[in-house]
Design a protein around this motif. Structure first.
Motif, mmCIF file in Angstrom:
data_model
loop_
_atom_site.group_PDB
_atom_site.id
_atom_site.type_symbol
_atom_site.label_atom_id
_atom_site.label_comp_id
_atom_site.label_asym_id
_atom_site.label_seq_id
_atom_site.Cartn_x
_atom_site.Cartn_y
_atom_site.Cartn_z
ATOM 1 N N GLY A 89 34.911 40.753 42.194
ATOM 2 C CA GLY A 89 36.115 39.975 41.939
ATOM 3 C C GLY A 89 37.324 40.534 42.661
ATOM 4 N N ARG A 100 38.485 34.454 39.870
ATOM 5 C CA ARG A 100 37.204 35.011 40.298
ATOM 6 C C ARG A 100 36.096 33.984 40.068
ATOM 7 N N LYS A 145 37.233 29.290 47.609
ATOM 8 C CA LYS A 145 38.044 28.960 46.428
ATOM 9 C C LYS A 145 38.857 27.681 46.641
ATOM 10 N N TYR A 193 38.528 33.090 35.388
ATOM 11 C CA TYR A 193 37.161 33.011 35.870
ATOM 12 C C TYR A 193 36.732 31.547 35.948
ATOM 13 N N ASP A 206 33.249 42.987 38.455
ATOM 14 C CA ASP A 206 34.640 43.396 38.649
ATOM 15 C C ASP A 206 34.886 43.796 40.100
#
Length: 367
Positions: free
Chosen positions: A15, A124, A112, A88, A12
Motif C-alpha cells: 500500500g 489502497r 487507480k 481501501y 501495508d
C-alpha cells in the motif's frame, strides 16, 4: 512468527508503494473481514466491490453528456473514497468476474482510475479471490490483470482463527512495514537491478503454461513493483520478504533473487560516495554493478551538483580496478541525470569520453 502478521505487513508495504494486493484463499477464510479490520484499525473507510454482480460500466463509469463533451461518471464507491482521500478499495470475488469486467479492473487495480476519476494516493487497492476451480462460475485471471497484483496466499492458522473468535475480527496483527527513506529505496533498487544484470533472462519470463499466466511471474512491471514495495519491509523480516517476492515474481525466480540478495551484502550508497575505497572494486561484477547502481540512483534522487560530482568517484575506481565496461554501463544513467549547473570533472572526461559524447556532455564545462 504469525503468517497473518506477515500478510498484514505485505498489504501495508504494498500500500505504501502503490502496489495492489490479491488475497487468494478458499471461500470462507475471512479475506473481507481482514481488510475491513485493517481499515477500521487505521480509521479509514473500506469500500467493497463485487465484480461478479457488476457490469463493466458500473466500474468504468457511465458516459454522461455535458456541455464540454462526454465524460465517464465515476460510481459512488469511488467518489466516497476520493472525498475521504484515503481508504481501501476491496475488489472481491475477482475470479468470478467475466473477462469484460476483468478488463475494466486493469486501470482500477494499478492506475487507480475509475471512470474519469483518479483515486488519491492514500487509497489502497486489495482484491480477494478463490481459485477458479473453487469459485462460483470461476474464470481464470487474464495475464495482464494477474501481473498487476502481488499474489498472497491467505490461510490463517487455527490459533489465529481462535484469536479472532475471542477478541473479534476488527483487531488484526500490527504491521511490521517501515517507511523507506531515500537511501533505502535506492539500495533496494540496486538489489533488483544487480540481480537482473546477473540473470537477464529473468527480466521477463512469460509462463509457459496456461495455469501459470494467472499467477505471479517476472516482468518489467512486476520487478519495478517489487523494488518499490520491498523497500518498505525490514531486512530481517524473512516471512514478509518471502511472501512479497514470491507474490510478485513467483517462487522459482523468487528463491534465486532472495538468495542473491543474501550474498550481495551491499554497502550504504551514501557511505560509498563519501569513501569509494570501502568497496572491493575487483570483486564480483554483478555485485560491483549493484553498488554502482545504488550510487547512481542515490545521486539522481539527491539531484544536487555535489552528489552528482561525487558519484563519479566510485565509477572511476571501478574503471581503474579493471572493470571499465561495468563502470561505463553505470556512467550512462549518471551522465543523463546531470544537474544543469554541474561541471564534468576532468578525470571523468578523460575516462568516459564515449559515454559523455553520447550524452552530449563532451562540450560542457570541465572542472
Amino acid at each position: 512468527m504469525s503468517d497473518l502478521a506477515a500478510t498484514v505487513t505485505v498489504i501495508d508495504a504494498c500500500g505504501r508503494a502503490g502496489v495492489p494486493v490479491l488475497l487468494l484463499s478458499d471461500p470462507g477464510m475471512g479475506k473481507s473481514s481482514l481488510i475491513r479490520g485493517i481499515a477500521a484499525a487505521e480509521g479509514v473507510p473500506c469500500e467493497t466491490v463485487l465484480g461478479s454482480i457488476r457490469e463493466p460500466a458500473d466500474i468504468a463509469g457511465l458516459p454522461v453528456v455535458t456541455d464540454t463533451g462526454v465524460t465517464l461518471c465515476p460510481p459512488e464507491f469511488a467518489r466516497r473514497l476520493a472525498e475521504a482521500e484515503a481508504g481501501y478499495l476491496f475488489l472481491d470475488e475477482l475470479t468470478t468476474c467475466p473477462p469484460a469486467v476483468q478488463a475494466v479492473m486493469l486501470a482500477v487495480s494499478l492506475d487507480k482510475t475509475v471512470g474519469d476519476l483518479r483515486l488519491p494516493d492514500g487509497v489502497r487497492i486489495v482484491a480477494g479471490a478463490n481459485p477458479p476451480d473453487r469459485a462460483a462460475d470461476g474464470w481464470e485471471m487474464s495475464p495482464p490483470l494477474a501481473n498487476r497484483f502481488c499474489h498472497v496466499t491467505f490461510a490463517p492458522s487455527v490459533d489465529e482463527w481462535l484469536d479472532g473468535m475471542t477478541v473479534g475480527w476488527g483487531a488484526p496483527p500490527a504491521s511490521r512495514a517501515i517507511t523507506a527513506d531515500k537511501t533505502r529505496v535506492e539500495a533496494v533498487k540496486a538489489l533488483v537491478t544487480g540481480f537482473i544484470r546477473h540473470k537477464p533472462e529473468h527480466l521477463h519470463a512469460f509462463p509457459r503454461t496456461a495455469d501459470g499466466t494467472g499467477g505471479p511471474w517476472p516482468s518489467r512491471r512486476s520487478w519495478a513493483m517489487l523494488a518499490a514495495a520491498l523497500a518498505n519491509v525490514r531486512d530481517d523480516d524473512a516471512a514478509a520478504r518471502q511472501a512479497l517476492t514470491f507474490g510478485l515474481i513467483g517462487e522459482g525466480v523468487g528463491v534465486e533473487f532472495l538468495t542473491w540478495c543474501d550474498h550481495a551484502d551491499l554497502p550504504d550508497p551514501a557511505a560509498v560516495l563519501a569513501d569509494p575505497s570501502i568497496v572491493d572494486w575487483t570483486g564480483r561484477p554483478d555485485r560491483v554493478w549493484a553498488v554502482l547502481s545504488a550510487v547512481v540512483g542515490w545521486a539522481a534522487s539527491a539531484a544536487t551538483v555535489d552528489s552528482w560530482r561525487k558519484a563519479w568517484g566510485p565509477l572511476l575506481a571501478t574503471a581503474d580496478a579493471g572493470a571499465p565496461d561495468v563502470a561505463a554501463a553505470a556512467a550512462r544513467p549518471l551522465a543523463a541525470c546531470r544537474p544543469a549547473a554541474a561541471k564534468v570533472p576532468a578525470a571523468v572526461r578523460d575516462k568516459f569520453k564515449p559515454v559523455l559524447d553520447a550524452a552530449g556532455l563532451t562540450g560542457q564545462a570541465v572542472a
